[in-house]
Motif scaffolding. Sequence first.
Motif, short mmCIF file in Angstrom:
data_model
loop_
_atom_site.label_atom_id
_atom_site.label_comp_id
_atom_site.label_asym_id
_atom_site.label_seq_id
_atom_site.Cartn_x
_atom_site.Cartn_y
_atom_site.Cartn_z
N HIS A 198 0.82 -1.21 0.00
CA HIS A 198 0.00 0.00 0.00
C HIS A 198 0.85 1.26 0.00
CE1 HIS A 198 -3.83 -2.16 1.69
NE2 HIS A 198 -3.72 -2.27 0.39
N ALA A 199 1.98 1.24 0.70
CA ALA A 199 2.87 2.41 0.71
C ALA A 199 3.39 2.72 -0.69
CB ALA A 199 4.03 2.17 1.67
N ALA A 200 3.48 1.68 -1.53
CA ALA A 200 3.92 1.87 -2.91
C ALA A 200 2.78 2.28 -3.84
CB ALA A 200 4.56 0.58 -3.42
N GLY A 201 1.57 2.41 -3.29
CA GLY A 201 0.42 2.80 -4.10
C GLY A 201 -0.16 1.67 -4.93
N LEU A 202 0.08 0.43 -4.49
CA LEU A 202 -0.38 -0.75 -5.22
C LEU A 202 -1.43 -1.49 -4.40
CD1 LEU A 202 3.19 -1.93 -6.27
CD2 LEU A 202 1.58 -0.58 -7.66
N GLN A 203 -2.09 -2.45 -5.02
CA GLN A 203 -3.14 -3.22 -4.35
C GLN A 203 -2.57 -4.49 -3.73
OE1 GLN A 203 -6.32 -3.91 -7.19
NE2 GLN A 203 -7.32 -2.03 -6.55
N ALA A 204 -3.07 -4.82 -2.56
CA ALA A 204 -2.63 -6.01 -1.84
C ALA A 204 -3.73 -7.06 -1.82
CB ALA A 204 -2.23 -5.66 -0.41
N GLY A 205 -3.34 -8.30 -2.12
CA GLY A 205 -4.31 -9.39 -2.11
C GLY A 205 -3.77 -10.62 -1.43
N ALA A 206 -4.67 -11.50 -1.03
CA ALA A 206 -4.30 -12.79 -0.45
C ALA A 206 -4.97 -13.89 -1.26
CB ALA A 206 -4.73 -12.87 1.01
N VAL A 207 -4.30 -15.03 -1.33
CA VAL A 207 -4.80 -16.18 -2.08
C VAL A 207 -5.07 -17.32 -1.12
CG1 VAL A 207 -4.36 -17.78 -3.98
CG2 VAL A 207 -3.37 -15.48 -4.04
N VAL B 75 -7.33 -15.48 6.83
CA VAL B 75 -7.11 -14.07 6.49
C VAL B 75 -7.95 -13.10 7.32
CG1 VAL B 75 -6.42 -14.66 4.14
CG2 VAL B 75 -8.82 -14.09 4.61
N LEU B 76 -8.76 -13.61 8.22
CA LEU B 76 -9.63 -12.73 9.00
C LEU B 76 -8.87 -11.66 9.80
CD1 LEU B 76 -12.49 -15.04 10.36
CD2 LEU B 76 -12.55 -13.40 8.45
N PRO B 77 -7.67 -11.94 10.32
CA PRO B 77 -6.98 -10.89 11.07
C PRO B 77 -6.67 -9.64 10.26
CG PRO B 77 -6.04 -13.02 11.60
CD PRO B 77 -6.96 -13.23 10.43
N TYR B 78 -6.55 -9.78 8.95
CA TYR B 78 -6.20 -8.61 8.12
C TYR B 78 -7.14 -8.44 6.92
CZ TYR B 78 -3.60 -12.50 5.91
OH TYR B 78 -3.23 -13.71 5.36
N ILE B 79 -8.31 -9.06 6.98
CA ILE B 79 -9.22 -9.03 5.83
C ILE B 79 -9.66 -7.63 5.48
CG2 ILE B 79 -11.34 -9.40 7.19
CD1 ILE B 79 -12.29 -11.28 4.91
N ASP B 80 -9.76 -6.75 6.48
CA ASP B 80 -10.20 -5.38 6.24
C ASP B 80 -9.17 -4.56 5.48
OD1 ASP B 80 -8.69 -5.69 8.66
OD2 ASP B 80 -9.11 -3.61 9.13
N LEU B 81 -7.95 -5.05 5.37
CA LEU B 81 -6.87 -4.34 4.68
C LEU B 81 -6.69 -4.80 3.24
CD1 LEU B 81 -4.16 -4.44 7.51
CD2 LEU B 81 -5.79 -2.60 7.02
N LEU B 82 -7.35 -5.86 2.85
CA LEU B 82 -7.12 -6.46 1.54
C LEU B 82 -7.94 -5.79 0.44
CD1 LEU B 82 -7.11 -10.22 2.57
CD2 LEU B 82 -5.12 -8.81 1.98
N ASP B 83 -7.30 -5.66 -0.72
CA ASP B 83 -7.99 -5.15 -1.90
C ASP B 83 -8.58 -6.28 -2.74
OD1 ASP B 83 -7.14 -2.26 -1.65
OD2 ASP B 83 -5.17 -3.22 -1.75
N LYS B 84 -8.05 -7.48 -2.54
CA LYS B 84 -8.53 -8.63 -3.32
C LYS B 84 -8.27 -9.91 -2.55
CE LYS B 84 -6.43 -9.68 -7.28
NZ LYS B 84 -6.15 -9.73 -8.75
N ILE B 85 -9.19 -10.86 -2.70
CA ILE B 85 -8.99 -12.22 -2.18
C ILE B 85 -9.24 -13.19 -3.33
CG2 ILE B 85 -9.70 -13.96 -0.51
CD1 ILE B 85 -10.64 -11.72 1.32
N THR B 86 -8.26 -14.03 -3.59
CA THR B 86 -8.36 -15.00 -4.67
C THR B 86 -8.65 -16.38 -4.10
OG1 THR B 86 -6.76 -13.75 -6.00
CG2 THR B 86 -7.16 -16.04 -6.63
N ILE B 87 -9.69 -17.00 -4.61
CA ILE B 87 -10.06 -18.36 -4.22
C ILE B 87 -9.60 -19.32 -5.30
CG2 ILE B 87 -11.96 -19.93 -3.72
CD1 ILE B 87 -11.43 -17.81 -1.55
#
Length: 244
Positions: free
Chosen positions: A107-116, A126-138
């Motif tokens: 995020h500091a680099a101005g990019l989107q963060a996602g978890a898979v 991912v619940l501890p940081y789900i509010d910070l994610l821009d994308k979640i890939t299933i």
Amino acid sequence: MPQRIQLSPSLMTMDLDQFKEQISFLNDKVNSYHVDIMDGHFVPNLTLSPWFIEQVKKISDVPLSAHMMVTDAPFWVSRLIEVRCDAICFPSEAANGVAFSMIDDIHAAGLQAGAVLNPETSIETVLPYIDLLDKITIMTIDPGFAGQRFLEGTLDKIVRLRQLREEHGYGYAIEMDGSTNLKHWKMISDAGPDIYVIGRSGLFGLTNNIEDSWNQMTREYEQSTGFPFDNGIHHRAEQSGEAR
């Protein structure tokens, strides 16, 4: 009711001897490109790299999304930040102890963060940081190789992620990755992801010509789901034309 989807072709499954031709055709038709980064350890395969992303950027301004299948996630996050990959998605299984720092760096680099989430991995990871994610890939297949068996039970995660987003006002997009094709379009559509990653069985392997493959893919989507194919691209083109 008809729905607008986002389409993200998997560049790992392209015909590399037609790479420039296929990219040139798809540039004004897709919402993003999906780039698999594998280290040979997290999964037993080696594929694309940050260098590959730099090459794509020379011939495309379509957003690029990296799907990391790596054991040393922070190392690869830093490399992907260097090449300005638009979305950087780390494997949730390899993020314990480093998830927050990786998300902050992205995020500091101005990019989107996602978890898979791999098929066996629960949303609770991912619940501890789900509010910070821009994308979640299933992942709807086992990771590492194209053409593996579609795992229908993974679609329940997409439904639950939609419910969590509605209940809590989270801002992540929901992406699915694996075996998106005529046989599965309907059940995937019913689950309701925002972004569909599509590879050989649904696009690149349909014919020997990318335009014919694209047209067949859209017909198969409409045949399977009963919805008109709409990923918003033609709407943007119409608006641009009106503006001129």
